[in-house]
Each structure stands twice: as C-alpha cells, then as structure tokens.
Design an enzyme around this catalytic site. Sequence first.
Site, PDB file in Angstrom:
ATOM      1  N   PRO A   2       7.587  18.111  -8.142  1.00 17.86           N
ATOM      2  CA  PRO A   2       8.965  18.231  -8.484  1.00 17.86           C
ATOM      3  C   PRO A   2       9.295  16.313  -8.598  1.00 17.86           C
ATOM      4  O   PRO A   2       8.458  16.101  -7.482  1.00 17.86           O
ATOM      5  CB  PRO A   2       9.925  18.780  -8.542  1.00 17.86           C
ATOM      6  N   GLU A   3       9.194  15.180  -9.395  1.00 17.80           N
ATOM      7  CA  GLU A   3       9.363  13.904  -8.995  1.00 17.80           C
ATOM      8  C   GLU A   3      10.602  13.759  -8.461  1.00 17.80           C
ATOM      9  O   GLU A   3      11.560  14.328  -8.603  1.00 17.80           O
ATOM     10  CB  GLU A   3       8.711  13.673 -10.339  1.00 17.80           C
ATOM     11  N   LYS A  51      11.405  12.670  -2.162  1.00 14.72           N
ATOM     12  CA  LYS A  51      11.162  13.756  -2.794  1.00 14.72           C
ATOM     13  C   LYS A  51      11.743  14.522  -1.889  1.00 14.72           C
ATOM     14  O   LYS A  51      11.474  15.677  -1.598  1.00 14.72           O
ATOM     15  CB  LYS A  51       9.584  13.824  -3.046  1.00 14.72           C
ATOM     16  N   ARG A 120       9.421   6.045   6.886  1.00 13.03           N
ATOM     17  CA  ARG A 120       8.343   5.729   6.436  1.00 13.03           C
ATOM     18  C   ARG A 120       8.024   5.272   5.053  1.00 13.03           C
ATOM     19  O   ARG A 120       7.420   6.084   4.143  1.00 13.03           O
ATOM     20  CB  ARG A 120       7.256   7.240   6.576  1.00 13.03           C
ATOM     21  N   ASN A 161       2.922  12.122 -10.959  1.00  9.81           N
ATOM     22  CA  ASN A 161       1.685  11.475 -11.806  1.00  9.81           C
ATOM     23  C   ASN A 161       2.569  10.891 -13.373  1.00  9.81           C
ATOM     24  O   ASN A 161       2.114  10.624 -13.543  1.00  9.81           O
ATOM     25  CB  ASN A 161       1.335  12.925 -11.432  1.00  9.81           C
ATOM     26  N   ARG A 253      -5.889  12.184  -7.129  1.00 10.51           N
ATOM     27  CA  ARG A 253      -4.941  13.229  -8.641  1.00 10.51           C
ATOM     28  C   ARG A 253      -5.350  12.794 -10.381  1.00 10.51           C
ATOM     29  O   ARG A 253      -5.581  11.081 -10.385  1.00 10.51           O
ATOM     30  CB  ARG A 253      -3.136  12.750  -8.670  1.00 10.51           C
TER      31      ARG A 253
END
Length: 263
Positions: A2-3, A51, A120, A161, A253
Amino acid sequence: MPEGHTLHRLARLHQRRFAGAPAAVSSPQGRFADAAILNGRVFTRASVWGKHLFHHYDGGPIVHIHLGLYGTFTEAPVPMPLPVGQVRMRLVGTEYGTDLRGPTACDVLDEAQVSAIVARLGPDPLRRDADPAVPWARIAKSGKTIGALLMDQSVIAGVGNVYRSELLFRHHIDPFRLGRDVSEEEFTDAWTDLVALMKVGVRRGKIVVVEPEYDHGAPSYAPNRPRTYVYRRAGEPCRVCSTPILTAVLEGRNVFWCPICQV
C-alpha cells in the site's frame, strides 16, 4: 505494498470509528503480546507518516503498524464474528471493529521510539507540515536516478511503485535520469502534482492518474483498478504516443516508462 494515501485513509477511518472511547485490543494469533497493555485504554487518535500508521492510546503507548507487502485491515460492525485466519491484532470499539492480518510491523512504542522512526523518513506529501525543500536538497545533488530517489522513503515518505512510475510519466522525466539532472522547476511541478494526486487517492480510495482525454482504450492493468499511463503496461502502446511501454528493474522493483514521452 500500500502507498501513502492508503495509510492516511485508514487513519481517518480509525480516527472516526475508535477515537475517544475505550478499545478492546487482543491478538487472536498470539503474536502481538503487547495487546494486553492496550486493552481497555482509550484510543485517542490515529496518525500517519509515509507508510507508517500509528494508533495513540491514553497514557502514552502507541501502536506502530507497517503493512508491508501483505498486511491488511478488515472492518466489521460490532458484534464481530469469530476471528478467521491469522489475525495479528483485533481492535474493537463501541460500534465497529477491525482485524489486522499479515503486517510487517505491529508493536507498541513510546514517543521517543516513534520520533526515531519519523527522523529516518523524508517529508510525507499528505502532511500539512511537509517541506518540499527537504527532498529537493537531496535530489539536486544526488548521483542516484530519480526513479530510485522517489522510492527512497528517507527522501519522500509514502511514494510507492505506482506513484513513482506515473508521476515521472506525467512530467516527461526518464526514471533513469540522475537526480542532479532534474531541474528545480521540474521537481516543484512534480511535487505539487504528487500532493494533488495523493489527496485524490485519499478521497477516492484508489490511485487515479490518467487525465480524462486519455482515460479510454486498453483496460486497467488489473480488475477493478483505474487505468494507468505506464504502470504494469509493458509492451502496451503508450496512451499518448502509441510507443510500446518499457520496463526494467530499478532498485529491486520494476519501473515502467515511455521512451518517447519521457526524455
């Protein structure tokens, strides 16, 4: 995976359904041992960075959830049916409950540990405090490809992606162009577009990237998915110029692009 828009949509749903009342928290599969710490506490709010989804509880504990490739929430009204399958966490409020299955992370943290995770990460385009100058400072001097940089969560948090491939197509940028060769004007336009596209994703619950004049012809890349320009369309004709879409592996990817429209 999931984005970012999916996590923001989940946070809004959980905020609406659970905030302000005591929650019953359990781990039917037994792999979330800290569920007992939360059970009966008031669910105060839900928040997101990229995310990463956070459930905040009265008294300080925070559940950190990263769905990864396979994680999913399923919702049901109360009373919920008996758990089915490997339910990592069950959260039940006054009217609704939700089951979490298959996440990469589901653990209880304190504020300092949450701050360490956020430190981060790059800015989240869906957060009001997101500063595009932060990712631009890294991109402008980077010898990595822009396609790799957009997927680096320490540069921009929440891009996956689909948004990566589609955003670069919409702005005519080859995914293999180096970050330092992207102009500030190109980045600014792409960032503005990314924020708008992700807001649409939150509102509609799906990624919508194709302009109306090109939203026809070949079907979506998968059942019940909106059309894309390039994502998962390798070998299909470009919706704009009819050139076959290319694909290659970039940072582990698959990236998709049009060799004519993206120069």
